[in-house]
Every structure is written in structure tokens, then in C-alpha cells.
Design a protein around this motif. Structure first.
Motif, PDB file in Angstrom:
ATOM      1  N   HIS A 159       4.060  -4.436 -22.689  1.00  0.00           N
ATOM      2  CA  HIS A 159       4.043  -4.607 -21.318  1.00  0.00           C
ATOM      3  C   HIS A 159       3.096  -5.780 -20.960  1.00  0.00           C
ATOM      4  N   LEU A 160       3.643  -6.612 -20.117  1.00  0.00           N
ATOM      5  CA  LEU A 160       2.830  -7.622 -19.414  1.00  0.00           C
ATOM      6  C   LEU A 160       2.398  -7.227 -18.143  1.00  0.00           C
ATOM      7  N   VAL A 161       1.121  -7.003 -18.010  1.00  0.00           N
ATOM      8  CA  VAL A 161       0.308  -6.616 -16.828  1.00  0.00           C
ATOM      9  C   VAL A 161      -0.545  -7.813 -16.072  1.00  0.00           C
ATOM     10  N   ALA A 162       0.160  -7.955 -14.830  1.00  0.00           N
ATOM     11  CA  ALA A 162      -0.436  -9.008 -14.161  1.00  0.00           C
ATOM     12  C   ALA A 162      -1.190  -8.466 -12.934  1.00  0.00           C
ATOM     13  N   VAL A 163      -2.434  -8.977 -12.738  1.00  0.00           N
ATOM     14  CA  VAL A 163      -3.320  -8.314 -11.888  1.00  0.00           C
ATOM     15  C   VAL A 163      -4.011  -9.479 -11.028  1.00  0.00           C
ATOM     16  N   ASP A 164      -4.075  -9.177  -9.798  1.00  0.00           N
ATOM     17  CA  ASP A 164      -5.075  -9.823  -8.627  1.00  0.00           C
ATOM     18  C   ASP A 164      -6.490  -8.851  -8.828  1.00  0.00           C
ATOM     19  N   PRO A 165      -7.459  -9.289  -9.405  1.00  0.00           N
ATOM     20  CA  PRO A 165      -8.346  -8.117  -9.536  1.00  0.00           C
ATOM     21  C   PRO A 165      -9.071  -7.678  -8.201  1.00  0.00           C
ATOM     22  N   LEU A 166      -9.264  -8.759  -7.127  1.00  0.00           N
ATOM     23  CA  LEU A 166      -9.839  -8.517  -5.872  1.00  0.00           C
ATOM     24  C   LEU A 166      -9.115  -9.397  -4.824  1.00  0.00           C
ATOM     25  N   ASP A 167      -7.953  -8.932  -4.353  1.00  0.00           N
ATOM     26  CA  ASP A 167      -7.376  -9.676  -3.241  1.00  0.00           C
ATOM     27  C   ASP A 167      -7.938  -9.569  -1.971  1.00  0.00           C
ATOM     28  N   GLY A 170      -8.512  -5.459  -1.745  1.00  0.00           N
ATOM     29  CA  GLY A 170      -7.870  -4.669  -2.634  1.00  0.00           C
ATOM     30  C   GLY A 170      -7.850  -5.099  -3.970  1.00  0.00           C
ATOM     31  N   THR A 171      -6.953  -4.654  -4.947  1.00  0.00           N
ATOM     32  CA  THR A 171      -6.569  -4.646  -6.351  1.00  0.00           C
ATOM     33  C   THR A 171      -4.979  -4.703  -6.547  1.00  0.00           C
ATOM     34  N   ILE A 172      -4.415  -5.655  -6.790  1.00  0.00           N
ATOM     35  CA  ILE A 172      -2.935  -5.543  -7.003  1.00  0.00           C
ATOM     36  C   ILE A 172      -2.455  -5.420  -8.559  1.00  0.00           C
ATOM     37  N   VAL A 173      -1.684  -4.740  -8.988  1.00  0.00           N
ATOM     38  CA  VAL A 173      -1.072  -4.404 -10.495  1.00  0.00           C
ATOM     39  C   VAL A 173       0.256  -4.666 -10.400  1.00  0.00           C
ATOM     40  N   LEU A 229      -6.724  -0.059  -2.206  1.00  0.00           N
ATOM     41  CA  LEU A 229      -7.176  -0.566  -0.904  1.00  0.00           C
ATOM     42  C   LEU A 229      -8.504  -0.015  -0.767  1.00  0.00           C
ATOM     43  N   TYR A 230      -9.612  -1.038  -0.725  1.00  0.00           N
ATOM     44  CA  TYR A 230     -10.863  -0.523  -0.553  1.00  0.00           C
ATOM     45  C   TYR A 230     -11.244  -0.616   0.952  1.00  0.00           C
ATOM     46  N   GLY A 231     -10.743   0.401   1.482  1.00  0.00           N
ATOM     47  CA  GLY A 231     -10.931   0.430   3.075  1.00  0.00           C
ATOM     48  C   GLY A 231     -11.759   1.587   3.527  1.00  0.00           C
ATOM     49  N   PRO A 232     -11.886   2.149   4.680  1.00  0.00           N
ATOM     50  CA  PRO A 232     -12.954   3.399   5.000  1.00  0.00           C
ATOM     51  C   PRO A 232     -12.900   4.365   3.825  1.00  0.00           C
ATOM     52  N   ILE A 233     -11.764   4.485   3.108  1.00  0.00           N
ATOM     53  CA  ILE A 233     -11.675   5.392   1.817  1.00  0.00           C
ATOM     54  C   ILE A 233     -10.781   4.606   0.899  1.00  0.00           C
ATOM     55  N   THR A 234     -10.971   4.877  -0.375  1.00  0.00           N
ATOM     56  CA  THR A 234     -10.219   4.119  -1.440  1.00  0.00           C
ATOM     57  C   THR A 234      -8.828   4.842  -1.651  1.00  0.00           C
ATOM     58  N   THR A 235      -7.747   4.025  -1.466  1.00  0.00           N
ATOM     59  CA  THR A 235      -6.524   4.622  -1.644  1.00  0.00           C
ATOM     60  C   THR A 235      -5.692   3.609  -2.566  1.00  0.00           C
ATOM     61  N   MET A 236      -4.883   4.324  -3.159  1.00  0.00           N
ATOM     62  CA  MET A 236      -3.705   3.783  -4.274  1.00  0.00           C
ATOM     63  C   MET A 236      -2.397   3.915  -3.929  1.00  0.00           C
ATOM     64  N   VAL A 237      -1.598   3.072  -3.865  1.00  0.00           N
ATOM     65  CA  VAL A 237      -0.190   3.226  -3.658  1.00  0.00           C
ATOM     66  C   VAL A 237       0.588   2.662  -4.547  1.00  0.00           C
ATOM     67  N   VAL A 238       1.311   3.639  -5.406  1.00  0.00           N
ATOM     68  CA  VAL A 238       2.007   3.349  -6.537  1.00  0.00           C
ATOM     69  C   VAL A 238       3.876   3.457  -6.304  1.00  0.00           C
ATOM     70  N   ALA A 239       4.258   2.404  -6.742  1.00  0.00           N
ATOM     71  CA  ALA A 239       5.719   2.304  -6.984  1.00  0.00           C
ATOM     72  C   ALA A 239       6.131   2.403  -8.277  1.00  0.00           C
ATOM     73  N   ARG A 240       7.157   3.337  -8.572  1.00  0.00           N
ATOM     74  CA  ARG A 240       7.901   3.704  -9.852  1.00  0.00           C
ATOM     75  C   ARG A 240       8.833   4.631  -9.825  1.00  0.00           C
ATOM     76  N   ASP A 241       9.816   4.515 -10.856  1.00  0.00           N
ATOM     77  CA  ASP A 241      10.743   5.476 -10.883  1.00  0.00           C
ATOM     78  C   ASP A 241      11.537   5.908  -9.415  1.00  0.00           C
ATOM     79  N   GLY A 242      11.732   4.775  -8.777  1.00  0.00           N
ATOM     80  CA  GLY A 242      12.212   4.678  -7.415  1.00  0.00           C
ATOM     81  C   GLY A 242      11.815   5.323  -6.304  1.00  0.00           C
ATOM     82  N   ALA A 243      10.371   5.758  -6.335  1.00  0.00           N
ATOM     83  CA  ALA A 243       9.555   6.286  -5.358  1.00  0.00           C
ATOM     84  C   ALA A 243       8.145   5.596  -5.174  1.00  0.00           C
ATOM     85  N   VAL A 244       7.757   5.905  -4.030  1.00  0.00           N
ATOM     86  CA  VAL A 244       6.340   5.128  -3.695  1.00  0.00           C
ATOM     87  C   VAL A 244       5.446   6.369  -3.278  1.00  0.00           C
ATOM     88  N   THR A 245       4.226   6.569  -3.819  1.00  0.00           N
ATOM     89  CA  THR A 245       3.298   7.601  -3.460  1.00  0.00           C
ATOM     90  C   THR A 245       1.891   7.023  -3.118  1.00  0.00           C
TER      91      THR A 245
END
Length: 276
Positions: free
Chosen positions: A77-85, A97-100, A121-137
Motif C-alpha cells: 500500500h501507499l500510505v499518505a500522511v499529514d502528520p500534524l494538520d 490532528g493527523t490525517i492518514v 483529533l487532538y481536542g479535549p480528548i483524543t479521538t480517531m475517526v476511521v472509514a473502511r469497508d463502507g462504514a465510518v467509526t
């Protein structure tokens, strides 16, 4: 398996990146390929993620907003990253945040080759949003582990909007569009794409960094920002556009190719395309 390992590597690195920010708020003497003077945090986050992701079997290339060229690290795979958006927000202590994006192809490619995309997202808490296999979690990241907190879908009734760039630099059609929607929506713009997109995914609406009169191609990078965020928003039930077509259909022919970005509820994006 490789995609899981990539996502786990990003989640594991997230607390380290966050805890390392306070001591890395100063600017270096170096500029990235986009001509932006780098913060010490930009360089450090890139080195950390490059090392972790590049060591995973099944990753063929690592591309970063902070590096001039794509680096071959193996096969796969090609992995493209914005390390610190939104790293400029570090000085004012606002979210970033960080984008992958995980692509099943090499450049030239489009967002249709994405097999997964995520942001931290480095906000008041650290969260991670993932899209894969037709769903976002959405996950809460605790001690480097992802805890599932539920599926993400774009609300049908939009509430917020945020447009980047100087108003005086917007094309007239963009300014007219914003004048129209500001009577319907609340302004939410914080200077970090990830934080603003998170608002849209939570409350519905539209985020944009449009084409500018001084910069017709916009500011955001297609490979690192535009396509991965479009993949997430479209998978969550929304739309994306560069002003004429889905961002997932725009071909990235160079690593740091720029694009106008519009993502959000279908109707708002359709109305935007009709104007511009």
C-alpha cells in the motif's frame, strides 16, 4: 491485516505525538516542500509516523506532507500522511490532528483507490475517526488503544459551516454562496481542517477551503487531505467536490498536488457546485 496494523500504529503514536507537543512549539529553520516554515512538532510527528508505518509489512510507500518525495519502504500500500494538520494552531493552543490515507495504488491515482482513511483529533480528548469497508467509526484513543464509541453518519439537518482563506481572496461565486448559507447555518471555523470537519460530521453542514483568486487550485493537498477526508465524509453519507466533481475522482499526478475542497451534506455541496 495490513490496514489494521497501519491504523493501530497511528493510534499507538497518537498519545506520544500529543504528549510531545508542548516542547515542540518553536519553528525550525527549514521549510517543507509547500514553502511553509516547519514547527519542530511537524518534523517530529512525521519522523515518528514514518518510522512506525514504514516498518509494517504490506506498506510499499510512505508519503508525507512534510517530505518532498514518496519513499519506498517495501511492497504494498501507499500510505499518505499529514502528520500534524493545523500545526499553526499549536502556538495558540487550539485543536489539530493527523490525517492518514491508505491507497491500494501508487501515484498517479485517485481517491477511488483508497481502502481506508482516518484522522486523529487532538481536542479535549483524543479521538480517531476511521472509514473502511463502507462504514465510518469513531474511537476514543486511550493509552494508545482504540475504544469503539459508535458509528458515524452525517446528520440530515445541517447546522454548521466553515470556509478557509481570506474573504477578500474568494471568487465572487464563493462569496455569494457563503452569503446565502450564513443565513441558514452557524459559522464554525478554527483553522485546523480536522477540527472543522469533525464539527460537520457531528452536526451536519459544509466545510471548505475553496479556490482563491490568488491560488486557483486552492491550498489543501489532494493526496494527504482532500481525498482522505472526502472518503470519510462520503462514506458517512455526505458528498465532496473540487467545485466540479467528487474529490475521489480527481487524479493525483504529483505528490503535493493541491485542490479546492468542499465536503458536507449532499444538498449544500450540490448548491455549491451549481454556483461555482
Amino acid at each position: 491485516m495490513t490496514v489494521d496494523e497501519i491504523l493501530d500504529a497511528v493510534a499507538t503514536a497518537a498519545p506520544e505525538i500529543r504528549s510531545g507537543l508542548p516542547g515542540r512549539r518553536t519553528k525550525t529553520d527549514e521549510q517543507n516542500v509547500s514553502g511553509e516554515r516547519q514547527l519542530a512538532a511537524d518534523v517530529w510527528a512525521d519522523e515518528l509516523l514514518g518510522e512506525r508505518i514504514g516498518a509494517i509489512d504490506g506498506v510499499g510507500h510512505y508519503a508525507s506532507e512534510e517530505r518532498e518525495d514518496v519513499e519506498q519502504v517495501g511492497e504494498g500500500h501507499l500510505v499518505a500522511v499529514d502528520p500534524l494538520d493545523g500545526s499553526s494552531n499549536l502556538l495558540s493552543n487550539n485543536p489539530m490532528g493527523t490525517i492518514v490515507g491508505v491507497y491500494d495504488d501508487d501515484i498517479p491515482t485517485t481517491g477511488r483507490s483508497l481502502v481506508a482513511a482516518a484522522y486523529v483529533l487532538y481536542g479535549p480528548i483524543t479521538t480517531m475517526v476511521v472509514a473502511r469497508d463502507g462504514a465510518v467509526t469513531e474511537y476514543v484513543v486511550e493509552d494508545g488503544k482504540r475504544r469503539d464509541v459508535g458509528a458515524v453518519s452525517l446528520p440530515e439537518d445541517p447546522t454548521v459551516y466553515g470556509f478557509g482563506g481570506r474573504v477578500t481572496d474568494w471568487p465572487p461565486a464563493v462569496e455569494e454562496y457563503v452569503t446565502e448559507i450564513e443565513a441558514e447555518l452557524k459559522l464554525r471555523y478554527g483553522g485546523a481542517m480536522i477540527a472543522d470537519v469533525s464539527q460537520v460530521l457531528t452536526y451536519g453542514g459544509i466545510f471548505a477551503y475553496p479556490m482563491l483568486q490568488s491560488r486557483p487550485s486552492g491550498k489543501l493537498r489532494l493526496l494527504f487531505e482532500g481525498a482522505p477526508i472526502a472518503f470519510i465524509v462520503e462514506t458517512a453519507g455526505g458528498s465532496s467536490s473540487n467545485g466540479a466533481m467528487s474529490l475521489l475522482d480527481v487524479e493525483a499526478t504529483s505528490v503535493h498536488q493541491r485542490t479546492p475542497v468542499f465536503v458536507g451534506n449532499d444538498d449544500l455541496v450540490d448548491r455549491l457546485e451549481a454556483r461555482v
